[in-house]
Design an enzyme around this catalytic site. Structure first.
Site, short mmCIF file in Angstrom:
data_model
loop_
_atom_site.label_atom_id
_atom_site.label_comp_id
_atom_site.label_asym_id
_atom_site.label_seq_id
_atom_site.Cartn_x
_atom_site.Cartn_y
_atom_site.Cartn_z
N GLU A 71 0.87 -1.20 0.00
CA GLU A 71 0.00 0.00 0.00
C GLU A 71 0.90 1.24 0.00
O GLU A 71 1.92 1.27 0.69
CB GLU A 71 -0.87 -0.01 1.26
CG GLU A 71 -1.67 1.25 1.50
CD GLU A 71 -2.33 1.31 2.89
OE1 GLU A 71 -1.77 0.71 3.83
OE2 GLU A 71 -3.41 1.93 3.01
N LYS A 112 -9.37 2.03 -2.28
CA LYS A 112 -9.63 1.54 -0.92
C LYS A 112 -10.99 2.03 -0.41
O LYS A 112 -11.28 3.23 -0.42
CB LYS A 112 -8.52 2.02 0.01
CG LYS A 112 -8.59 1.52 1.45
CD LYS A 112 -7.36 2.01 2.21
CE LYS A 112 -7.31 1.52 3.63
NZ LYS A 112 -6.06 1.99 4.31
N CYS A 143 -5.06 -2.73 2.85
CA CYS A 143 -4.86 -2.55 4.28
C CYS A 143 -6.09 -2.80 5.15
O CYS A 143 -6.46 -3.94 5.37
CB CYS A 143 -4.26 -1.17 4.56
SG CYS A 143 -3.35 -1.17 6.10
#
Ligand code: ING
Length: 301
Positions: free
Chosen positions: A43, A123, A168
């Protein structure tokens, strides 16, 4: 196929893109030398994880974002990947122009072995806060710097494998894997920047590494998919981050894991048939799910 998690050590805020990209190229070469045809980078791989501190100047903030992907600063990585015939997933901060508005996302791109972008993800689960918190050793301001992703949880066909990406905090949410699982995902690629210390809940610090693997192992097993997790590890701008990059089988077993908290390639040969066997003989979602009882999952937050 042989796959790799390309773990990174810290990327100092002072490190220039060329240096960081050279590190990524080195990791890709090392993975390719071991026969990997797919590499998962972490990430926000191109910069320090700047959400850990307050930035008030918009131009300074823009400096951490990419306006196009690929772009001249990462061209070397795309070229090297094509030369080595290696596909990769790369996490980066995306500054997009949509409906005449500038929008910022914590994003990842999937690039095939010919160096062509075939997948894009933004995300969805942004942890932390919009406002800086008082009296904490570092911040998590992802809600301040990024918008919630607006591409859903797509899957992409890569070399005969169905591939999805999470970023994440997404890996802690079963719903994220399940949307991919409903598409028949066979490899989930996940980059993460995860501090050991959670200022809001320090009692869990001792479990940071356990929760990392627990989340990804559960996601892998419950959706009968391979999972590759790639960390940004080590102490970056004063924040100590977990390592533990790994490759997890559809059985939930960790088949390979990092042993350092620096730049490290974790490689394993995976068999997609194992994912297909778990889908068919353990879950068989179409035959066994009872969606008539799952309404609250999408109607209540
Ligand atoms: N970081 C952390 C993560 O989800 C976090 C934030 C840590 C949330 C521990 C909850 C508990 O791994 C990012 N970048 O999402």
């Amino acid at each position: 196929m042989t796959v790799a998690a390309a773990q990174m050590g810290p990327v100092p805020a002072s490190e220039d893109r060329a240096t960081t990209v050279a590190r990524l190229v080195g990791l890709l070469d090392e993975a390719a030398d071991q026969g990997a045809s797919l590499v998962c980078f972490t990430e926000v791989a191109l910069t320090a994880f700047f959400s850990h501190w307050t930035i008030d100047d918009e131009r300074e903030l823009d400096g951490y974002f990419e306006r196009q992907m690929p772009n001249p600063s990462v061209a070397g990585l795309f070229e090297r990947a094509r030369a080595r015939s290696v596909a990769f997933c790369l996490g980066y901060s995306e500054l997009a122009e949509e409906d005449g508005q500038r929008k910022r996302f914590n994003s990842a791109v999937l690039v095939d072995r010919a160096g062509q972008s075939i997948g894009h993800y933004r995300k969805v689960h942004l942890p932390g806060f919009h406002e800086p918190q008082e009296a904490t050793p570092f911040q998590n301001l992802e809600k301040r710097y990024y918008e919630v992703g607006n591409l859903g949880f797509p899957t992409f066909d890569l070399d005969g494998a169905k591939v999805g990406m999470l970023i994440c905090n997404d890996r802690r949410w079963p719903e994220a894997y399940r949307v991919l699982g409903l598409e028949g995902v066979e490899i989930v690629l996940i980059g993460y920047n995860t501090p050991f210390h959670n200022p809001a809940f320090p009692e869990t610090d001792r479990l940071a590494e356990f929760h990392n693997h627990l989340s990804m192992q559960a996601g892998a097993y419950q959706n009968a998919t391979w999972v590759i997790g790639a960390a940004k590890a080590g102490t970056e701008e004063g924040v100590e981050q977990i390592a533990g990059s790994c490759i997890i089988a559809p059985s939930g077993e960790i088949v390979a894991t990092a042993t350092t908290s620096g730049d490290e390639v974790v490689v394993a040969e995976i068999d997609l048939q194992m994912a297909r066997d778990y889908k068919r003989h353990v879950f068989d979602l179409d035959r066994n799910r009872r969606v008539e009882h799952y309404g609250p999952l999408t109607s209540r937050s």
